[in-house]
Design a protein around this motif. Structure first.
Motif, PDB file in Angstrom:
ATOM      1  N   LYS A   1     -16.370  -0.256  68.772  1.00 61.26           N
ATOM      2  CA  LYS A   1     -15.147  -0.015  69.546  1.00 61.26           C
ATOM      3  C   LYS A   1     -14.445  -1.327  69.899  1.00 61.26           C
ATOM      4  CE  LYS A   1     -16.471   4.389  71.658  1.00 61.26           C
ATOM      5  NZ  LYS A   1     -16.741   5.092  72.945  1.00 61.26           N
ATOM      6  N   LEU A   2     -15.256  -2.358  70.203  1.00 59.84           N
ATOM      7  CA  LEU A   2     -14.653  -3.641  70.564  1.00 59.84           C
ATOM      8  C   LEU A   2     -13.987  -4.321  69.380  1.00 59.84           C
ATOM      9  CD1 LEU A   2     -17.325  -5.162  72.986  1.00 59.84           C
ATOM     10  CD2 LEU A   2     -15.064  -4.283  73.590  1.00 59.84           C
ATOM     11  N   LEU A   3     -14.594  -4.219  68.217  1.00 59.76           N
ATOM     12  CA  LEU A   3     -14.084  -4.920  67.042  1.00 59.76           C
ATOM     13  C   LEU A   3     -13.206  -4.042  66.157  1.00 59.76           C
ATOM     14  CD1 LEU A   3     -17.312  -6.884  66.022  1.00 59.76           C
ATOM     15  CD2 LEU A   3     -15.366  -7.687  67.381  1.00 59.76           C
ATOM     16  N   HIS A   4     -13.049  -2.781  66.499  1.00 59.57           N
ATOM     17  CA  HIS A   4     -12.222  -1.888  65.690  1.00 59.57           C
ATOM     18  C   HIS A   4     -10.778  -2.379  65.705  1.00 59.57           C
ATOM     19  CE1 HIS A   4     -11.139   1.803  63.630  1.00 59.57           C
ATOM     20  NE2 HIS A   4     -10.105   1.925  64.477  1.00 59.57           N
ATOM     21  N   LYS A   5     -10.171  -2.457  64.543  1.00 61.94           N
ATOM     22  CA  LYS A   5      -8.833  -2.984  64.397  1.00 61.94           C
ATOM     23  C   LYS A   5      -7.776  -1.924  64.680  1.00 61.94           C
ATOM     24  CE  LYS A   5     -10.173  -7.083  62.990  1.00 61.94           C
ATOM     25  NZ  LYS A   5      -9.930  -8.301  63.784  1.00 61.94           N
ATOM     26  N   TYR A   6      -6.757  -2.389  65.372  1.00 62.46           N
ATOM     27  CA  TYR A   6      -5.596  -1.561  65.650  1.00 62.46           C
ATOM     28  C   TYR A   6      -4.366  -2.334  65.173  1.00 62.46           C
ATOM     29  CZ  TYR A   6      -8.676   1.151  68.683  1.00 62.46           C
ATOM     30  OH  TYR A   6      -9.696   1.905  69.171  1.00 62.46           O
ATOM     31  N   ARG A   7      -3.354  -1.580  64.852  1.00 64.39           N
ATOM     32  CA  ARG A   7      -2.129  -2.218  64.350  1.00 64.39           C
ATOM     33  C   ARG A   7      -0.993  -1.916  65.321  1.00 64.39           C
ATOM     34  NH1 ARG A   7      -0.679  -4.245  59.440  1.00 64.39           N
ATOM     35  NH2 ARG A   7       1.564  -4.294  58.936  1.00 64.39           N
ATOM     36  N   LEU A   8      -0.403  -2.966  65.832  1.00 65.94           N
ATOM     37  CA  LEU A   8       0.732  -2.851  66.752  1.00 65.94           C
ATOM     38  C   LEU A   8       1.992  -3.157  65.952  1.00 65.94           C
ATOM     39  CD1 LEU A   8       1.921  -2.505  69.602  1.00 65.94           C
ATOM     40  CD2 LEU A   8       1.530  -4.966  69.938  1.00 65.94           C
ATOM     41  N   VAL A   9       2.863  -2.158  65.854  1.00 68.92           N
ATOM     42  CA  VAL A   9       4.057  -2.287  65.029  1.00 68.92           C
ATOM     43  C   VAL A   9       5.296  -2.129  65.900  1.00 68.92           C
ATOM     44  CG1 VAL A   9       5.331  -1.383  63.037  1.00 68.92           C
ATOM     45  CG2 VAL A   9       2.820  -1.367  63.029  1.00 68.92           C
ATOM     46  N   ILE A  10       6.267  -2.983  65.664  1.00 69.81           N
ATOM     47  CA  ILE A  10       7.560  -2.896  66.355  1.00 69.81           C
ATOM     48  C   ILE A  10       8.585  -2.498  65.307  1.00 69.81           C
ATOM     49  CG2 ILE A  10       9.310  -4.161  67.653  1.00 69.81           C
ATOM     50  CD1 ILE A  10       7.129  -5.960  68.710  1.00 69.81           C
ATOM     51  N   LEU A  11       9.235  -1.324  65.522  1.00 73.02           N
ATOM     52  CA  LEU A  11      10.178  -0.767  64.561  1.00 73.02           C
ATOM     53  C   LEU A  11      11.588  -0.768  65.108  1.00 73.02           C
ATOM     54  CD1 LEU A  11       8.114   2.376  63.437  1.00 73.02           C
ATOM     55  CD2 LEU A  11       8.213   0.136  62.295  1.00 73.02           C
ATOM     56  N   ASN A  12      12.547  -0.780  64.195  1.00 69.88           N
ATOM     57  CA  ASN A  12      13.941  -0.578  64.571  1.00 69.88           C
ATOM     58  C   ASN A  12      14.135   0.898  64.859  1.00 69.88           C
ATOM     59  OD1 ASN A  12      16.792  -0.136  64.537  1.00 69.88           O
ATOM     60  ND2 ASN A  12      17.058  -2.020  63.366  1.00 69.88           N
ATOM     61  N   GLU A  13      14.649   1.236  66.016  1.00 71.58           N
ATOM     62  CA  GLU A  13      14.736   2.631  66.439  1.00 71.58           C
ATOM     63  C   GLU A  13      15.671   3.443  65.544  1.00 71.58           C
ATOM     64  OE1 GLU A  13      15.646   5.237  70.484  1.00 71.58           O
ATOM     65  OE2 GLU A  13      15.951   3.064  70.451  1.00 71.58           O
ATOM     66  N   SER A  14      16.690   2.786  64.986  1.00 71.13           N
ATOM     67  CA  SER A  14      17.663   3.523  64.174  1.00 71.13           C
ATOM     68  C   SER A  14      17.185   3.706  62.749  1.00 71.13           C
ATOM     69  CB  SER A  14      19.022   2.794  64.179  1.00 71.13           C
ATOM     70  OG  SER A  14      19.499   2.656  65.502  1.00 71.13           O
ATOM     71  N   THR A  15      16.652   2.642  62.167  1.00 73.85           N
ATOM     72  CA  THR A  15      16.287   2.671  60.747  1.00 73.85           C
ATOM     73  C   THR A  15      14.786   2.784  60.531  1.00 73.85           C
ATOM     74  OG1 THR A  15      16.155   0.259  60.658  1.00 73.85           O
ATOM     75  CG2 THR A  15      18.311   1.264  60.203  1.00 73.85           C
ATOM     76  N   PHE A  16      14.028   2.709  61.590  1.00 71.14           N
ATOM     77  CA  PHE A  16      12.567   2.709  61.512  1.00 71.14           C
ATOM     78  C   PHE A  16      12.035   1.591  60.615  1.00 71.14           C
ATOM     79  CE2 PHE A  16      13.678   7.067  62.628  1.00 71.14           C
ATOM     80  CZ  PHE A  16      12.895   7.260  63.765  1.00 71.14           C
ATOM     81  N   GLU A  17      12.851   0.512  60.536  1.00 69.39           N
ATOM     82  CA  GLU A  17      12.416  -0.654  59.761  1.00 69.39           C
ATOM     83  C   GLU A  17      11.399  -1.447  60.571  1.00 69.39           C
ATOM     84  OE1 GLU A  17      14.270  -4.691  57.701  1.00 69.39           O
ATOM     85  OE2 GLU A  17      15.557  -3.266  58.775  1.00 69.39           O
ATOM     86  N   GLU A  18      10.309  -1.819  59.914  1.00 66.62           N
ATOM     87  CA  GLU A  18       9.256  -2.582  60.594  1.00 66.62           C
ATOM     88  C   GLU A  18       9.732  -4.022  60.797  1.00 66.62           C
ATOM     89  OE1 GLU A  18       4.753  -4.165  59.712  1.00 66.62           O
ATOM     90  OE2 GLU A  18       5.370  -2.250  58.810  1.00 66.62           O
TER      91      GLU A  18
END
Length: 288
Positions: free
Chosen positions: A14-31
């Motif tokens: 659980k401590l080392l499990h990888k998570y991905r934090l993504v910031i997207l454009n709300e209009s185009t959903f572009e990463e």
């Protein structure tokens, strides 16, 4: 045992499990930005940020003027000012006490009242007086040798030693007839010298005028402070030539003979001498 090992592996996962934090454009959903995180990374990063924030805050409080705006802290300048004020207050208290004692002595001089004077020179001498019969005065060998050595040095000394006697010489205030002498038993702490009206009265020595005013009982009065704690007092004057704070020289005219005040009996000078707050007989020091 296997269950405990399995539990540890689960916590580690659980401590080392990888998570991905993504910031997207709300209009185009572009990463736009993405981060790979784990719970351990978040915990370590958060801890380091908190420690850094605490350290930065400590530095700001310790080394910048911002600490003055925090309740309970005061600037070094204010502390220094408070310390200086404390020292000045102590000095003022001591100075005020000395001034009050000085004014009390002046009051006694003006009123001729010495009954309340707590300074009794005779009692002080008796307190520290030693009985010679109770002391062994036989000189020791080292003392005799030192005396002989000093005597030998003085024998061939070409220079005169400085005199330790006082060089204060008192000048007669006026020339006249002494009509009333000093009598402590009758509370007459002065000598009265008769002289014609308006005869010049002179200072008995160099000094500073500390009082020059009119009093109901003794008329025009002038008091001069000399060195070695000596005060000279001149009462029943017809007029005064000096004011408080003036510097006078020995033999300088300071007043004139008069007949002023309720206690006067005719034209004369009522002259007193005070030494260290105690009256002395002027006839012991001045030849009128």
């Amino acid at each position: 045992m296997a269950k405990e090992v399995k539990k540890r592996k689960e916590i580690k996962r659980k401590l080392l499990h990888k998570y991905r934090l993504v910031i997207l454009n709300e209009s185009t959903f572009e990463e736009k930005i993405s981060f790979k995180l784990s719970r351990l990374n978040v915990f370590v990063t958060g801890t380091l940020c908190i420690i850094g924030l605490i350290g930065l805050t400590t530095l700001l409080i310790a080394f910048t003027p911002l600490r003055e705006y925090i309740p309970g802290y005061s600037s070094t300048k204010l502390k220094k000012q408070a310390t200086d004020l404390t020292y000045k207050t102590d000095s003022l208290v001591v100075s005020l006490g000395n001034t009050n004692r000085y004014l009390e002595n002046i009051r006694m001089v003006l009123s001729g009242d010495i009954e309340n004077n707590e300074t009794n020179l005779d009692s002080i001498r008796e307190q520290f007086e030693l009985d010679p019969s109770s002391i062994d005065l036989t000189p020791i060998k080292e003392d005799s040798m030192l005396r002989a050595e000093v005597a030998l040095e003085d024998k061939y000394n070409l220079f005169e030693r400085k005199s330790t006697s006082s060089d204060l010489v008192l000048f007669p205030p006026i020339s006249g007839v002494v009509s009333n002498t000093y009598d402590a038993g009758k509370k007459h702490f002065a000598v009265d010298i008769t002289a014609p009206l308006n005869t010049p009265i002179k200072a008995v020595a160099n000094g500073t005028v500390i009082f020059s005013e009119w009093t109901a009982a003794t008329g025009y009065v002038i008091i001069i402070e000399h060195k070695e704690g000596l005060l000279s007092v001149y009462k029943h004057n017809g007029s005064l030539s000096k004011e408080q704070g003036d510097i006078v020289r020995s033999g300088e005219v300071i007043a004139s003979v008069g007949n002023t005040g309720e206690l006067t009996t005719g034209p004369h000078l009522h002259f007193e001498l005070w030494s260290e707050g105690n009256t002395v007989n002027p006839l012991d020091y001045i030849d009128f």
